[in-house]
Design a protein around this motif. Sequence first.
Motif, short mmCIF file in Angstrom:
data_model
loop_
_atom_site.label_atom_id
_atom_site.label_comp_id
_atom_site.label_asym_id
_atom_site.label_seq_id
_atom_site.Cartn_x
_atom_site.Cartn_y
_atom_site.Cartn_z
N ASP A 36 0.81 -1.21 0.00
CA ASP A 36 0.00 0.00 0.00
C ASP A 36 0.85 1.27 0.00
O ASP A 36 0.55 2.23 0.68
CB ASP A 36 -0.92 0.01 1.23
N ARG A 37 1.95 1.29 -0.75
CA ARG A 37 2.74 2.50 -0.78
C ARG A 37 3.50 2.59 -2.09
O ARG A 37 3.73 1.60 -2.78
CB ARG A 37 3.72 2.56 0.39
N ASN A 38 3.90 3.79 -2.44
CA ASN A 38 4.70 4.03 -3.62
C ASN A 38 6.10 3.51 -3.35
O ASN A 38 6.74 3.89 -2.37
CB ASN A 38 4.72 5.54 -3.91
N THR A 39 6.62 2.63 -4.19
CA THR A 39 7.93 2.03 -3.95
C THR A 39 9.06 2.77 -4.65
O THR A 39 10.19 2.29 -4.67
CB THR A 39 7.93 0.55 -4.42
N ASP A 40 8.79 3.92 -5.24
CA ASP A 40 9.83 4.74 -5.83
C ASP A 40 10.80 5.17 -4.72
O ASP A 40 10.39 5.79 -3.74
CB ASP A 40 9.20 5.97 -6.49
N PRO A 41 12.10 4.85 -4.83
CA PRO A 41 13.03 5.18 -3.73
C PRO A 41 13.21 6.67 -3.51
O PRO A 41 13.72 7.09 -2.47
CB PRO A 41 14.34 4.53 -4.20
N ASP A 42 12.79 7.49 -4.47
CA ASP A 42 12.91 8.94 -4.32
C ASP A 42 11.64 9.57 -3.77
O ASP A 42 11.54 10.79 -3.68
CB ASP A 42 13.25 9.59 -5.67
N VAL A 43 10.65 8.75 -3.44
CA VAL A 43 9.38 9.25 -2.91
C VAL A 43 9.19 8.70 -1.50
O VAL A 43 9.26 7.49 -1.27
CB VAL A 43 8.20 8.84 -3.80
N GLY A 44 8.97 9.59 -0.53
CA GLY A 44 8.77 9.19 0.85
C GLY A 44 7.33 8.75 1.09
O GLY A 44 6.57 8.54 0.15
N PRO A 45 7.00 8.65 2.38
CA PRO A 45 7.81 8.97 3.55
C PRO A 45 9.04 8.07 3.68
O PRO A 45 8.99 6.89 3.35
CB PRO A 45 6.85 8.75 4.72
N PHE A 46 10.13 8.67 4.18
CA PHE A 46 11.38 7.97 4.34
C PHE A 46 11.59 7.58 5.80
O PHE A 46 11.15 8.27 6.71
CB PHE A 46 12.55 8.86 3.89
N ASP A 47 12.30 6.49 5.99
CA ASP A 47 12.74 6.09 7.32
C ASP A 47 14.07 6.78 7.59
O ASP A 47 15.00 6.69 6.78
CB ASP A 47 12.89 4.57 7.38
N ASP A 187 2.55 16.21 -1.74
CA ASP A 187 3.92 16.71 -1.87
C ASP A 187 4.63 16.70 -0.53
O ASP A 187 5.81 16.36 -0.44
CB ASP A 187 3.91 18.13 -2.45
N VAL A 188 3.92 17.09 0.52
CA VAL A 188 4.50 17.08 1.87
C VAL A 188 4.84 15.67 2.30
O VAL A 188 5.93 15.39 2.82
CB VAL A 188 3.53 17.75 2.88
N LEU A 189 3.91 14.74 2.09
CA LEU A 189 4.14 13.34 2.46
C LEU A 189 5.34 12.75 1.73
O LEU A 189 6.11 11.96 2.29
CB LEU A 189 2.90 12.50 2.16
N ALA A 190 5.50 13.12 0.47
CA ALA A 190 6.58 12.56 -0.34
C ALA A 190 7.95 12.95 0.17
O ALA A 190 8.95 12.32 -0.19
CB ALA A 190 6.42 13.00 -1.80
N GLN A 191 8.02 14.01 1.01
CA GLN A 191 9.30 14.46 1.55
C GLN A 191 9.37 14.33 3.08
O GLN A 191 10.32 14.80 3.70
CB GLN A 191 9.56 15.91 1.15
N THR A 192 8.38 13.68 3.66
CA THR A 192 8.36 13.49 5.12
C THR A 192 9.34 12.39 5.52
O THR A 192 9.51 11.40 4.80
CB THR A 192 6.93 13.13 5.57
N VAL A 193 9.97 12.58 6.66
CA VAL A 193 10.91 11.59 7.21
C VAL A 193 10.37 11.13 8.56
O VAL A 193 9.92 11.94 9.38
CB VAL A 193 12.32 12.20 7.38
N VAL A 194 10.41 9.81 8.80
CA VAL A 194 9.90 9.22 10.04
C VAL A 194 11.06 8.71 10.88
O VAL A 194 11.96 8.03 10.38
CB VAL A 194 8.93 8.05 9.74
N ASP A 195 11.03 9.05 12.17
CA ASP A 195 11.98 8.51 13.13
C ASP A 195 11.22 7.61 14.10
O ASP A 195 10.62 8.09 15.06
CB ASP A 195 12.69 9.65 13.88
N ARG A 196 11.23 6.32 13.84
CA ARG A 196 10.49 5.36 14.67
C ARG A 196 11.08 5.25 16.07
O ARG A 196 10.36 5.04 17.05
CB ARG A 196 10.49 3.99 13.96
N GLY A 197 12.40 5.43 16.17
CA GLY A 197 13.04 5.26 17.46
C GLY A 197 13.17 3.81 17.83
O GLY A 197 12.64 2.91 17.14
#
Length: 277
Positions: A36-47, A187-197
Amino acid sequence: MFGRRKKSAEQDDDHDGGFFGDDTETESRAVVEGADRNTDPDVGPFDLNELDDDRESLAESRLDLGSVLVPLPAGGQLQVEMTQAGAPQAVHVVTQYGRITIAAYAAPKSPGQWREVAADLAGSLRGDQSEVSVETGPWGRELHGVTANADLRFIGIDGYRWMVRCVLAGPAGSVNNDSPLVGIARDVLAQTVVDRGSEPHPVRTPLPVVLPAALSAQLAAAQQQAQQTEQQGSAPAESAPGQPAPAQPAPAPVQPSGPTEGPRRGSSGSAMQQLGG
Protein backbone atom coordinates in the motif's frame (compact mmCIF):
# COMPACT_ATOMS: atom_id res chain seq x y z
CA MET A 1 17.56 13.54 -3.83
CA PHE A 2 18.52 11.52 -0.73
CA GLY A 3 21.41 9.11 -0.44
CA ARG A 4 19.67 6.02 0.87
CA ARG A 5 21.19 3.05 2.69
CA LYS A 6 19.86 -0.30 3.79
CA LYS A 7 19.68 -1.20 7.42
CA SER A 8 22.30 -3.60 8.72
CA ALA A 9 21.44 -6.84 10.47
CA GLU A 10 22.53 -5.34 13.80
CA GLN A 11 20.18 -2.37 13.37
CA ASP A 12 17.33 -4.74 12.53
CA ASP A 13 17.42 -6.41 15.94
CA ASP A 14 14.44 -5.39 18.07
CA HIS A 15 12.45 -6.94 20.88
CA ASP A 16 8.96 -5.54 20.56
CA GLY A 17 7.15 -8.74 19.63
CA GLY A 18 3.63 -9.79 20.52
CA PHE A 19 1.52 -6.86 21.66
CA PHE A 20 4.30 -4.45 20.68
CA GLY A 21 4.65 -5.76 17.14
CA ASP A 22 5.07 -8.86 14.98
CA ASP A 23 8.45 -10.44 15.76
CA THR A 24 8.44 -12.78 12.77
CA GLU A 25 12.05 -13.33 11.77
CA THR A 26 11.24 -13.91 8.12
CA GLU A 27 9.49 -10.55 7.66
CA SER A 28 11.50 -8.43 5.25
CA ARG A 29 11.62 -4.68 4.90
CA ALA A 30 11.10 -5.02 1.16
CA VAL A 31 7.73 -6.71 1.72
CA VAL A 32 6.65 -3.96 4.10
CA GLU A 33 7.63 -1.23 1.67
CA GLY A 34 5.63 -2.90 -1.08
CA ALA A 35 2.40 -2.77 0.89
CA ASP A 36 0.00 0.00 0.00
CA ARG A 37 2.74 2.50 -0.78
CA ASN A 38 4.70 4.03 -3.62
CA THR A 39 7.93 2.03 -3.95
CA ASP A 40 9.83 4.74 -5.83
CA PRO A 41 13.03 5.18 -3.73
CA ASP A 42 12.91 8.94 -4.32
CA VAL A 43 9.38 9.25 -2.91
CA GLY A 44 8.77 9.19 0.85
CA PRO A 45 7.81 8.97 3.55
CA PHE A 46 11.38 7.97 4.34
CA ASP A 47 12.74 6.09 7.32
CA LEU A 48 15.39 8.18 9.04
CA ASN A 49 17.58 5.09 9.47
CA GLU A 50 17.58 4.49 5.71
CA LEU A 51 18.94 7.91 4.78
CA ASP A 52 22.57 8.95 4.49
CA ASP A 53 21.64 12.52 5.45
CA ASP A 54 21.92 13.31 9.14
CA ARG A 55 19.03 14.70 11.16
CA GLU A 56 20.48 18.20 11.34
CA SER A 57 20.72 18.56 7.57
CA LEU A 58 17.22 17.09 7.08
CA ALA A 59 15.81 19.57 9.61
CA GLU A 60 17.14 22.49 7.56
CA SER A 61 14.27 21.99 5.12
CA ARG A 62 11.73 20.40 7.46
CA LEU A 63 9.98 20.99 10.75
CA ASP A 64 11.49 18.48 13.21
CA LEU A 65 8.69 17.13 15.40
CA GLY A 66 10.61 14.22 16.88
CA SER A 67 8.87 11.24 15.32
CA VAL A 68 8.33 13.02 12.00
CA LEU A 69 10.22 15.67 10.06
CA VAL A 70 7.73 17.48 7.85
CA PRO A 71 8.39 20.07 5.13
CA LEU A 72 6.17 23.14 5.42
CA PRO A 73 4.32 24.28 2.29
CA ALA A 74 4.65 27.90 1.20
CA GLY A 75 2.34 30.11 3.25
CA GLY A 76 1.56 27.33 5.72
CA GLN A 77 0.99 28.17 9.37
CA LEU A 78 1.06 25.95 12.43
CA GLN A 79 -1.49 25.02 15.05
CA VAL A 80 -0.15 23.15 18.07
CA GLU A 81 -2.66 20.96 19.90
CA MET A 82 -1.85 20.35 23.55
CA THR A 83 -2.96 17.64 25.97
CA GLN A 84 -4.60 18.48 29.29
CA ALA A 85 -1.17 18.02 30.88
CA GLY A 86 0.31 20.67 28.60
CA ALA A 87 2.29 18.33 26.33
CA PRO A 88 2.18 18.67 22.51
CA GLN A 89 -0.27 16.19 21.05
CA ALA A 90 -0.44 17.16 17.38
CA VAL A 91 0.80 19.82 15.01
CA HIS A 92 -1.51 20.94 12.21
CA VAL A 93 -0.39 22.75 9.07
CA VAL A 94 -3.00 25.31 8.02
CA THR A 95 -3.10 26.41 4.39
CA GLN A 96 -5.45 28.68 2.51
CA TYR A 97 -7.31 25.57 1.32
CA GLY A 98 -7.62 23.66 4.58
CA ARG A 99 -5.68 21.83 7.25
CA ILE A 100 -3.10 19.02 7.01
CA THR A 101 -2.10 16.85 9.96
CA ILE A 102 0.68 14.27 9.67
CA ALA A 103 1.44 11.85 12.51
CA ALA A 104 3.38 8.62 12.91
CA TYR A 105 2.20 5.54 14.79
CA ALA A 106 3.86 2.37 16.01
CA ALA A 107 3.14 -0.64 13.81
CA PRO A 108 4.18 -4.30 13.57
CA LYS A 109 6.85 -5.49 11.18
CA SER A 110 4.23 -7.15 9.02
CA PRO A 111 2.35 -4.83 6.64
CA GLY A 112 -1.35 -4.09 6.66
CA GLN A 113 -1.98 -1.82 9.64
CA TRP A 114 -3.25 1.02 7.45
CA ARG A 115 -5.88 -1.27 5.88
CA GLU A 116 -7.17 -2.13 9.35
CA VAL A 117 -7.10 1.49 10.52
CA ALA A 118 -8.88 2.65 7.35
CA ALA A 119 -11.62 0.07 7.88
CA ASP A 120 -12.09 1.23 11.48
CA LEU A 121 -12.19 4.89 10.41
CA ALA A 122 -14.74 4.13 7.70
CA GLY A 123 -16.96 2.31 10.19
CA SER A 124 -16.71 5.17 12.68
CA LEU A 125 -17.56 7.78 10.05
CA ARG A 126 -20.52 5.79 8.77
CA GLY A 127 -21.68 5.41 12.36
CA ASP A 128 -21.79 9.21 12.50
CA GLN A 129 -23.96 9.28 9.36
CA SER A 130 -21.11 10.57 7.18
CA GLU A 131 -20.63 9.71 3.53
CA VAL A 132 -17.54 7.55 3.02
CA SER A 133 -15.75 6.36 -0.10
CA VAL A 134 -12.45 4.55 -0.69
CA GLU A 135 -10.24 6.00 -3.42
CA THR A 136 -6.82 5.16 -4.80
CA GLY A 137 -3.88 7.52 -4.43
CA PRO A 138 -0.11 7.33 -4.97
CA TRP A 139 0.37 5.09 -1.90
CA GLY A 140 -2.77 3.02 -2.32
CA ARG A 141 -6.10 3.39 -0.57
CA GLU A 142 -7.30 6.76 0.69
CA LEU A 143 -10.46 7.40 2.66
CA HIS A 144 -12.75 10.28 1.67
CA GLY A 145 -15.39 11.35 4.16
CA VAL A 146 -18.06 14.04 4.03
CA THR A 147 -19.21 15.06 7.51
CA ALA A 148 -21.56 17.72 8.77
CA ASN A 149 -18.62 19.94 9.81
CA ALA A 150 -15.98 19.34 7.15
CA ASP A 151 -14.81 17.20 4.27
CA LEU A 152 -12.02 14.80 5.28
CA ARG A 153 -9.41 12.71 3.51
CA PHE A 154 -7.23 10.13 5.27
CA ILE A 155 -4.01 8.97 3.63
CA GLY A 156 -2.10 6.13 5.29
CA ILE A 157 1.27 4.59 4.52
CA ASP A 158 2.83 1.50 6.08
CA GLY A 159 6.55 1.57 6.83
CA TYR A 160 8.88 -0.68 8.79
CA ARG A 161 7.40 -0.79 12.32
CA TRP A 162 5.66 2.53 11.70
CA MET A 163 2.62 3.89 9.95
CA VAL A 164 2.08 7.46 8.82
CA ARG A 165 -1.42 8.91 8.74
CA CYS A 166 -2.21 12.19 7.05
CA VAL A 167 -5.58 13.83 7.76
CA LEU A 168 -6.89 16.57 5.49
CA ALA A 169 -9.81 18.72 6.63
CA GLY A 170 -11.51 21.58 4.86
CA PRO A 171 -14.76 22.99 3.48
CA ALA A 172 -16.94 21.09 1.03
CA GLY A 173 -15.05 20.00 -2.07
CA SER A 174 -11.62 20.92 -0.70
CA VAL A 175 -10.34 17.34 -0.35
CA ASN A 176 -11.39 15.96 -3.73
CA ASN A 177 -8.71 13.90 -5.45
CA ASP A 178 -7.63 16.73 -7.78
CA SER A 179 -7.93 19.58 -5.27
CA PRO A 180 -5.01 21.90 -4.37
CA LEU A 181 -5.11 20.78 -0.73
CA VAL A 182 -4.66 17.12 -1.68
CA GLY A 183 -1.82 18.01 -4.04
CA ILE A 184 -0.05 19.95 -1.30
CA ALA A 185 -0.51 17.13 1.21
CA ARG A 186 0.89 14.52 -1.17
CA ASP A 187 3.92 16.71 -1.87
CA VAL A 188 4.50 17.08 1.87
CA LEU A 189 4.14 13.34 2.46
CA ALA A 190 6.58 12.56 -0.34
CA GLN A 191 9.30 14.46 1.55
CA THR A 192 8.36 13.49 5.12
CA VAL A 193 10.91 11.59 7.21
CA VAL A 194 9.90 9.22 10.04
CA ASP A 195 11.98 8.51 13.13
CA ARG A 196 10.49 5.36 14.67
CA GLY A 197 13.04 5.26 17.46
CA SER A 198 14.11 2.14 19.33
CA GLU A 199 11.64 2.27 22.22
CA PRO A 200 8.89 -0.38 22.25
CA HIS A 201 5.36 0.96 21.73
CA PRO A 202 2.04 -0.88 21.47
CA VAL A 203 0.84 -0.99 17.87
CA ARG A 204 -1.30 1.97 16.80
CA THR A 205 0.18 4.12 19.59
CA PRO A 206 1.04 7.65 18.35
CA LEU A 207 4.79 8.17 18.32
CA PRO A 208 5.93 11.09 20.48
CA VAL A 209 5.62 14.66 19.21
CA VAL A 210 8.55 16.86 20.27
CA LEU A 211 8.49 20.56 19.43
CA PRO A 212 11.66 22.36 18.29
CA ALA A 213 13.11 24.66 20.95
CA ALA A 214 12.20 27.81 19.00
CA LEU A 215 8.60 26.68 18.55
CA SER A 216 8.31 25.71 22.22
CA ALA A 217 9.60 29.14 23.21
CA GLN A 218 7.04 30.89 20.98
CA LEU A 219 4.25 28.74 22.40
CA ALA A 220 5.32 29.35 25.99
CA ALA A 221 5.54 33.10 25.39
CA ALA A 222 2.07 33.15 23.84
CA GLN A 223 0.60 31.18 26.75
CA GLN A 224 2.30 33.45 29.30
CA GLN A 225 0.99 36.55 27.55
CA ALA A 226 -2.51 35.10 27.49
CA GLN A 227 -2.35 34.29 31.21
CA GLN A 228 -1.22 37.83 32.00
CA THR A 229 -4.03 39.25 29.90
CA GLU A 230 -6.55 37.03 31.69
CA GLN A 231 -5.22 38.05 35.10
CA GLN A 232 -5.35 41.72 34.19
CA GLY A 233 -8.88 41.30 32.92
CA SER A 234 -10.03 39.62 36.13
CA ALA A 235 -8.44 42.21 38.45
CA PRO A 236 -10.90 44.84 39.73
CA ALA A 237 -10.33 48.20 38.11
CA GLU A 238 -10.09 51.35 40.16
CA SER A 239 -13.05 53.69 39.90
CA ALA A 240 -13.93 57.08 41.22
CA PRO A 241 -15.56 57.18 44.71
CA GLY A 242 -19.25 56.47 44.46
CA GLN A 243 -18.95 55.13 40.90
CA PRO A 244 -19.45 51.44 40.03
CA ALA A 245 -16.43 49.59 38.70
CA PRO A 246 -16.50 49.07 34.90
CA ALA A 247 -17.45 45.63 33.66
CA GLN A 248 -14.54 43.37 32.78
CA PRO A 249 -14.52 41.38 29.53
CA ALA A 250 -14.66 37.62 29.95
CA PRO A 251 -11.55 35.70 28.83
CA ALA A 252 -11.76 33.97 25.45
CA PRO A 253 -12.90 30.35 25.82
CA VAL A 254 -10.56 27.51 24.96
CA GLN A 255 -11.36 26.13 21.53
CA PRO A 256 -9.44 22.88 21.01
CA SER A 257 -9.88 21.32 17.57
CA GLY A 258 -10.55 17.62 17.17
CA PRO A 259 -9.30 15.55 14.22
CA THR A 260 -12.69 15.65 12.48
CA GLU A 261 -13.23 19.38 12.68
CA GLY A 262 -12.51 21.88 9.95
CA PRO A 263 -9.55 24.23 10.00
CA ARG A 264 -9.71 26.74 12.82
CA ARG A 265 -7.48 29.53 14.08
CA GLY A 266 -6.40 29.08 17.67
CA SER A 267 -7.25 32.10 19.78
CA SER A 268 -4.50 33.62 21.87
CA GLY A 269 -4.19 31.76 25.14
CA SER A 270 -6.13 28.72 24.03
CA ALA A 271 -4.79 25.18 23.88
CA MET A 272 -4.36 25.71 20.15
CA GLN A 273 -1.76 28.35 19.39
CA GLN A 274 -1.38 29.58 15.82
CA LEU A 275 2.23 30.35 14.98
CA GLY A 276 3.68 31.66 11.76
CA GLY A 277 5.21 28.90 9.63
